[in-house]
Scaffold this motif. Sequence first.
Motif, mmCIF file in Angstrom:
data_model
loop_
_atom_site.group_PDB
_atom_site.id
_atom_site.type_symbol
_atom_site.label_atom_id
_atom_site.label_comp_id
_atom_site.label_asym_id
_atom_site.label_seq_id
_atom_site.Cartn_x
_atom_site.Cartn_y
_atom_site.Cartn_z
ATOM 1 N N VAL A 3 0.832 -1.208 0.000
ATOM 2 C CA VAL A 3 0.000 0.000 0.000
ATOM 3 C C VAL A 3 0.863 1.252 0.000
ATOM 4 O O VAL A 3 0.622 2.201 -0.763
ATOM 5 N N VAL A 4 1.898 1.265 0.857
ATOM 6 C CA VAL A 4 2.778 2.434 0.913
ATOM 7 C C VAL A 4 3.477 2.638 -0.425
ATOM 8 O O VAL A 4 3.563 3.763 -0.941
ATOM 9 N N LYS A 5 3.969 1.558 -1.017
ATOM 10 C CA LYS A 5 4.625 1.657 -2.333
ATOM 11 C C LYS A 5 3.665 2.181 -3.390
ATOM 12 O O LYS A 5 4.023 3.028 -4.224
ATOM 13 N N ALA A 6 2.429 1.669 -3.371
ATOM 14 C CA ALA A 6 1.447 2.080 -4.376
ATOM 15 C C ALA A 6 1.109 3.562 -4.241
ATOM 16 O O ALA A 6 1.061 4.298 -5.237
ATOM 17 N N PHE A 7 0.897 4.017 -3.001
ATOM 18 C CA PHE A 7 0.578 5.432 -2.795
ATOM 19 C C PHE A 7 1.767 6.323 -3.160
ATOM 20 O O PHE A 7 1.593 7.432 -3.684
ATOM 21 N N GLN A 8 2.984 5.864 -2.891
ATOM 22 C CA GLN A 8 4.163 6.632 -3.282
ATOM 23 C C GLN A 8 4.259 6.744 -4.799
ATOM 24 O O GLN A 8 4.578 7.806 -5.342
ATOM 25 N N ALA A 9 3.976 5.649 -5.506
ATOM 26 C CA ALA A 9 4.019 5.677 -6.970
ATOM 27 C C ALA A 9 2.955 6.607 -7.531
ATOM 28 O O ALA A 9 3.220 7.400 -8.464
ATOM 29 N N TRP A 10 1.739 6.533 -6.990
ATOM 30 C CA TRP A 10 0.679 7.421 -7.440
ATOM 31 C C TRP A 10 1.021 8.884 -7.154
ATOM 32 O O TRP A 10 0.783 9.760 -7.992
ATOM 33 N N ARG A 11 1.580 9.145 -5.981
ATOM 34 C CA ARG A 11 1.943 10.525 -5.634
ATOM 35 C C ARG A 11 3.001 11.057 -6.595
ATOM 36 O O ARG A 11 2.898 12.211 -7.070
ATOM 37 N N ASN A 12 3.997 10.248 -6.918
ATOM 38 C CA ASN A 12 5.044 10.695 -7.844
ATOM 39 C C ASN A 12 4.476 10.927 -9.243
ATOM 40 O O ASN A 12 4.814 11.908 -9.923
ATOM 41 N N GLY A 13 3.593 10.023 -9.675
ATOM 42 C CA GLY A 13 2.992 10.183 -10.995
ATOM 43 C C GLY A 13 2.106 11.405 -11.088
ATOM 44 O O GLY A 13 2.164 12.160 -12.080
ATOM 45 N N LEU A 14 1.303 11.620 -10.063
ATOM 46 C CA LEU A 14 0.425 12.794 -10.058
ATOM 47 C C LEU A 14 1.224 14.091 -9.963
ATOM 48 O O LEU A 14 0.841 15.115 -10.544
ATOM 49 N N SER A 15 2.352 14.056 -9.219
ATOM 50 C CA SER A 15 3.198 15.249 -9.123
ATOM 51 C C SER A 15 3.766 15.616 -10.486
ATOM 52 O O SER A 15 3.765 16.796 -10.887
ATOM 53 N N ALA A 16 4.249 14.614 -11.212
ATOM 54 C CA ALA A 16 4.791 14.872 -12.549
ATOM 55 C C ALA A 16 3.701 15.387 -13.487
ATOM 56 O O ALA A 16 3.916 16.318 -14.282
ATOM 57 N N MET A 17 2.515 14.783 -13.378
ATOM 58 C CA MET A 17 1.419 15.202 -14.243
ATOM 59 C C MET A 17 0.988 16.631 -13.924
ATOM 60 O O MET A 17 0.680 17.423 -14.831
ATOM 61 N N ALA A 18 0.972 16.991 -12.614
ATOM 62 C CA ALA A 18 0.581 18.348 -12.223
ATOM 63 C C ALA A 18 1.558 19.372 -12.784
ATOM 64 O O ALA A 18 1.148 20.454 -13.244
ATOM 65 N N VAL A 19 2.857 19.042 -12.760
ATOM 66 C CA VAL A 19 3.856 19.962 -13.322
ATOM 67 C C VAL A 19 3.631 20.159 -14.810
ATOM 68 O O VAL A 19 3.654 21.292 -15.330
ATOM 69 N N VAL A 20 3.386 19.064 -15.525
ATOM 70 C CA VAL A 20 3.141 19.151 -16.977
ATOM 71 C C VAL A 20 1.907 19.987 -17.265
ATOM 72 O O VAL A 20 1.895 20.837 -18.188
ATOM 73 N N LEU A 21 0.842 19.791 -16.505
ATOM 74 C CA LEU A 21 -0.394 20.535 -16.726
ATOM 75 C C LEU A 21 -0.212 22.028 -16.454
ATOM 76 O O LEU A 21 -0.746 22.880 -17.187
ATOM 77 N N ILE A 22 0.540 22.350 -15.413
ATOM 78 C CA ILE A 22 0.766 23.771 -15.096
ATOM 79 C C ILE A 22 1.590 24.435 -16.184
ATOM 80 O O ILE A 22 1.309 25.564 -16.611
ATOM 81 N N VAL A 23 2.623 23.728 -16.648
ATOM 82 C CA VAL A 23 3.431 24.269 -17.742
ATOM 83 C C VAL A 23 2.564 24.462 -18.993
ATOM 84 O O VAL A 23 2.643 25.476 -19.699
ATOM 85 N N GLY A 24 1.696 23.475 -19.270
ATOM 86 C CA GLY A 24 0.801 23.594 -20.416
ATOM 87 C C GLY A 24 -0.139 24.759 -20.289
ATOM 88 O O GLY A 24 -0.431 25.451 -21.287
ATOM 89 N N ALA A 25 -0.641 25.004 -19.069
ATOM 90 C CA ALA A 25 -1.541 26.140 -18.856
ATOM 91 C C ALA A 25 -0.829 27.465 -19.095
ATOM 92 O O ALA A 25 -1.409 28.422 -19.612
ATOM 93 N N ILE A 26 0.451 27.525 -18.707
ATOM 94 C CA ILE A 26 1.221 28.759 -18.916
ATOM 95 C C ILE A 26 1.440 29.003 -20.403
ATOM 96 O O ILE A 26 1.344 30.148 -20.893
ATOM 97 N N LEU A 27 1.699 27.940 -21.142
ATOM 98 C CA LEU A 27 2.003 28.077 -22.571
ATOM 99 C C LEU A 27 0.751 28.185 -23.444
ATOM 100 O O LEU A 27 0.832 28.666 -24.579
ATOM 101 N N ALA A 28 -0.387 27.733 -22.943
ATOM 102 C CA ALA A 28 -1.609 27.750 -23.749
ATOM 103 C C ALA A 28 -2.044 29.181 -24.041
ATOM 104 O O ALA A 28 -1.972 30.070 -23.182
ATOM 105 N N SER A 29 -2.517 29.396 -25.246
ATOM 106 C CA SER A 29 -2.942 30.742 -25.653
ATOM 107 C C SER A 29 -4.434 30.952 -25.492
ATOM 108 O O SER A 29 -4.900 32.090 -25.293
#
Length: 552
Positions: free
Chosen positions: A486-512
């Motif tokens: 469970v701890v491993k799974a939540f850590q993996a999900w947290r890391n994946g969501l963190s990376a996705m959040a960064v990508v989405l924020i960068v996309g929002a900044i670049l979107a016109s």
Amino acid sequence: MALMNPFLSHTHNSLYLRLSTPTPKQNLHQTVFSSRPSQPSKPLLPLKKNHTSCSVVTDTKTAPLLDHGDGLEDHQILLGPASEEERRGQNVVADYDWTEEWYPLYLTQNVPEDAPLGLTVFGKQLVLYKDGKGELRCHEDRCPHRLAKLSEGQLIDGRLECLYHGWQFEGEGKCVKIPQLPADAKIPRSACVKTYEVRDSQGVVWVWMSLKTPPNVNKLPWFENFARPGFQDVSTTHELPYDHSILLENLMDPAHIPISHDRTDWTAKREDAQPLCFKLTERTDRGFAGWWGKEKDQSMPNFLRFEAPCVLQNNRELVDENGEKNYFTGLFLCTPTGQGKSLLIVRFGGTKRSPLAKFFPKWYFHQNACKVFEQDMGFLSSQNEVLLKQKVPTKELYLNLKSSDTWVAEYRKWMDKVGHGMPYHFGHSTISLPKEPAVVEHAPAGLVAGLSASSPAKGGIGTIHAPNLANRYFRHVIHCKGCRSVVKAFQAWRNGLSAMAVVLIVGAILASQRQWKVFLLVSASICSAGIYACSTAIAMNTTNFIRTHRRL
């Protein structure tokens, strides 16, 4: 200590099958629970009639007769001697050898499939593993070559290999490979490891600690309720920083639940602290048993049994509205790992499961159990320290009440009988101090193996993997396959969501376009909420409970 029990409704939960549960008048079946249904009962020592009701007299020091003028005298509320032998200061001694017993080692479901496991019983270091055929094997955790821990090693084709020089051993303890040996030389006969007998019984691995006496299968505990049709349980393992005798005392003590575990699981409430009733029904050289309940209810629906060397169970029977009898058990297997250390296997089970339980994941009950033991940890560690410093029997230190401490007194009295056959003990009127100093391990067994395999099977490097018993990850998670996953799974999900959040924020900044900015930012917010949820779940499984005092 209170513990959420998924086999009773939330209004019936607790470590002792609900201290404050009202007992239906027609539902109480006071049948003595046998620890082994096929065995005839052993002859019991005679008990006096005054061992019943709330004024039970069992065991502890004779209280001073002090009358404060505003209530009962001390001798009326404190436990006193229970027999003529005790009044004369005579101790009854029974034949006992601590090695000629079965000790609980581990939950079978949590034994690693591909790695050795280091464990201890009264300071004796053991290594447990599964061989190539999947059979459980147990040896002394010491390579005969240079004393390296075999639990730091690895399994190769079902053989146990020492990672110091690569010596390999079969399940019977025979050395079958020495890489440094010349080709024309034979492996010395003395190059073998001591082997202990183990048994898998009802989901628990037990070890027979004697190397001289053949295993006595009649002493292997059997729990009737766990063999009943439809019986299910939730089981957890906890490594604790105090002696197993302190642990057993705590588990025998229902009076502390409302205070120490106030509001832990919606059942323990400090305003429910009250006098209790006890009825001692059995006392033998191997333990004792009896009924207990609340004084105000004038009923004793809970049946407690302590059985040598370290088994405690609380049982209860209830009849539902359909007339069907249901069985509930709180089972505690307390392994004496060493001075000031113990390993506890907790098993809550029943033939009827609460409908609410299915809405909670299993790890939720595990983290709640961790919180319960952490609530008592400070008290019990300090109690352990005082006993070691004072070096006197408990009758010189304890003030046991008739209305709360009957089982504690009985347990220390049992220690008087058999303590001479233990490495050390603290009884009611006798003690024997440890003959050897406590071993302080600077690294847990299996740490090197865990690091080399990049697996947290026995701990690792990092904050939550710190190898000490003050850390919940080390005390429980490393012993539980489910919680580790469970701890491993939540850590993996947290890391994946963190990376996705960064990508989405960068996309929002670049979107016109405005609508894309809004969509990407909303998606990033959802990811952030997921990150928070994963972090919370990880913290629940790995962060120690910290008591915050509240004013009444």
